[in-house]
Design a protein around this motif. Structure first.
Motif, PDB file in Angstrom:
ATOM      1  N   CYS A   1       0.829  -1.201   0.000  1.00 11.48           N
ATOM      2  CA  CYS A   1       0.000   0.000   0.000  1.00 11.48           C
ATOM      3  C   CYS A   1       0.867   1.256   0.000  1.00 11.48           C
ATOM      4  CB  CYS A   1      -0.902  -0.002   1.239  1.00 11.48           C
ATOM      5  SG  CYS A   1       0.052  -0.211   2.769  1.00 11.48           S
ATOM      6  N   LYS A   2       0.188   2.385  -0.087  1.00 10.97           N
ATOM      7  CA  LYS A   2       0.819   3.686   0.096  1.00 10.97           C
ATOM      8  C   LYS A   2       0.305   4.282   1.403  1.00 10.97           C
ATOM      9  CE  LYS A   2       1.488   4.724  -4.810  1.00 10.97           C
ATOM     10  NZ  LYS A   2       1.159   5.652  -5.927  1.00 10.97           N
ATOM     11  N   TYR A   3       1.194   4.955   2.131  1.00 10.47           N
ATOM     12  CA  TYR A   3       0.813   5.504   3.440  1.00 10.47           C
ATOM     13  C   TYR A   3       1.325   6.931   3.556  1.00 10.47           C
ATOM     14  CZ  TYR A   3      -0.065   5.673   8.473  1.00 10.47           C
ATOM     15  OH  TYR A   3      -0.538   6.002   9.719  1.00 10.47           O
TER      16      TYR A   3
ATOM     17  N   LYS B   1       4.582   0.788   1.423  1.00 14.18           N
ATOM     18  CA  LYS B   1       4.842  -0.122   2.535  1.00 14.18           C
ATOM     19  C   LYS B   1       4.280  -1.506   2.241  1.00 14.18           C
ATOM     20  CE  LYS B   1       4.671   3.431   6.165  1.00 14.18           C
ATOM     21  NZ  LYS B   1       6.032   3.233   6.705  1.00 14.18           N
TER      22      LYS B   1
ATOM     23  N   TYR C   1      -1.306   2.128  12.733  1.00 14.39           N
ATOM     24  CA  TYR C   1      -1.454   2.976  11.550  1.00 14.39           C
ATOM     25  C   TYR C   1      -2.863   3.575  11.517  1.00 14.39           C
ATOM     26  CZ  TYR C   1       2.542   0.195   9.842  1.00 14.39           C
ATOM     27  OH  TYR C   1       3.748  -0.431   9.703  1.00 14.39           O
TER      28      TYR C   1
ATOM     29  N   ARG D   1      -5.136   7.098   6.273  1.00 12.76           N
ATOM     30  CA  ARG D   1      -3.918   7.540   5.597  1.00 12.76           C
ATOM     31  C   ARG D   1      -3.431   6.540   4.544  1.00 12.76           C
ATOM     32  NH1 ARG D   1      -1.353  11.922   7.646  1.00 12.76           N
ATOM     33  NH2 ARG D   1      -2.185  12.767   9.595  1.00 12.76           N
ATOM     34  N   PHE D   2      -4.128   5.401   4.426  1.00  7.05           N
ATOM     35  CA  PHE D   2      -3.759   4.402   3.433  1.00  7.05           C
ATOM     36  C   PHE D   2      -4.422   4.694   2.088  1.00  7.05           C
ATOM     37  CE2 PHE D   2      -2.915   1.757   7.223  1.00  7.05           C
ATOM     38  CZ  PHE D   2      -1.664   1.248   6.873  1.00  7.05           C
TER      39      PHE D   2
ATOM     40  N   GLU E   1       5.518  -4.148   9.917  1.00 10.01           N
ATOM     41  CA  GLU E   1       6.074  -3.764   8.625  1.00 10.01           C
ATOM     42  C   GLU E   1       7.464  -4.361   8.435  1.00 10.01           C
ATOM     43  OE1 GLU E   1       7.335   0.308   6.202  1.00 10.01           O
ATOM     44  OE2 GLU E   1       6.289   0.427   8.136  1.00 10.01           O
TER      45      GLU E   1
END
Length: 295
Positions: A134-136, A147, A175, A179-180, A166
């Protein structure tokens, strides 16, 4: 809302009722009709187990001589506890559902908008023990990073959090779900060992974890009744003092979340211990005051 005829809507309703027999019609005032998951059968309404009855069974279990019998009783106790928790949740959900359908209750709290497709991906990944890519959007620097995370579970509160590990790290990290982005399941599997989401959550006041503190709060008698009916933390101990005040003690980490919660009680509460938390809370209040004084 479906832009269809009444007959089409009724056929859709009937198809759901045939597939899921736990749906009941809710009596409401007016022309609208509502259905919901209110009950799960008449027997569940008639049968309940008190904490005292379950505790008695726990005591009797210890007197059994054979280990296989003890294991059998242990499984029975677990099922009874699960049944009792389900009943309590069902009643609370039913009350909220009925009140909402009658237009006398709404859910009103600030929260972040969550892409529901993320929850579908996470749920499937957890069931299949597969990592997600994913992107965070990191809060501390605003940089969007790619990530690969092993998802362990979800914690719901004022925000929704993903608990996961992670890369090569071994300790779970918290997390913020909103924000994902661009999340997908990989073919790489993971093993979370004996990790338990409830045990993890009970270590902190909110979700963020660090050193566990012994916290003591003193509430004014003006809010005593509210405090006695409030659940601050699973480890809490409440004490009614002679002067009408209430002392609340619990063990938890997450100093900032504790301070944010204390702030909501205004001048009705005082931090007694630890001294380090009290000092940091005073500093936070002074910074807030200075900020409001700025022109």
């Amino acid at each position: 809302e479906l832009s269809c005829s009444r007959k089409t809507a009724e056929r859709g309703r009937d198809a759901i009722l045939m597939a899921v027999n736990q749906i009941d019609e809710i009596e409401t005032v007016g022309r609208e009709k509502h259905w919901g998951f209110v009950s799960t059968g008449y027997m569940n309404e008639l049968i309940s187990f008190s904490p005292d009855e379950i505790a008695t069974l726990e005591s009797l279990k210890e007197n059994l001589q054979f280990e296989d019998k003890k294991n059998t009783v242990t499984r029975i106790i677990s099922k009874l506890k699960a049944h009792s928790r389900k009943q309590q949740t069902k009643v609370a959900d039913a009350i909220e559902l009925i009140m909402r359908s009658e237009g006398v209750a709404v859910s009103q709290k600030p929260t972040y908008n969550i892409d529901l497709s993320l929850l579908d991906v996470i749920r499937k990944a957890i069931k299949e023990n597969k990592k997600i890519h994913c992107k965070y959007n990191a809060k501390y620097d605003g940089e969007i990073k790619e990530k690969t995370v092993s998802p362990y579970g979800i914690i719901y509160g004022s925000n929704i959090y993903l608990i996961g590990v992670e890369g090569d790290y071994t300790e779970p990290y918290v997390y913020l779900l909103h924000r994902f982005s661009d999340m997908e399941i990989t073919n790489e599997t993971f093993d979370k060992g004996d990790f338990d989401i409830k045990t993890f959550a009970n270590k902190s006041f909110g979700v963020y974890q660090n050193e566990i503190m012994k916290v003591e709060l003193l509430f004014n008698k003006d809010v005593a009744d509210d405090v006695l009916h409030y659940n601050f933390h699973p480890t809490q101990k409440l004490q009614e003092n002679d002067d009408g005040t209430i002392t609340v003690k619990f063990k938890a980490s997450g100093p900032y979340e504790i301070m944010w919660h204390v702030f909501k009680w205004g001048e009705a509460v005082k931090i007694v211990s630890p001294k380090s938390l009290k000092k940091e809370y005073i500093n936070m209040l002074e910074r807030c005051l200075d900020k409001q004084k700025e022109k």
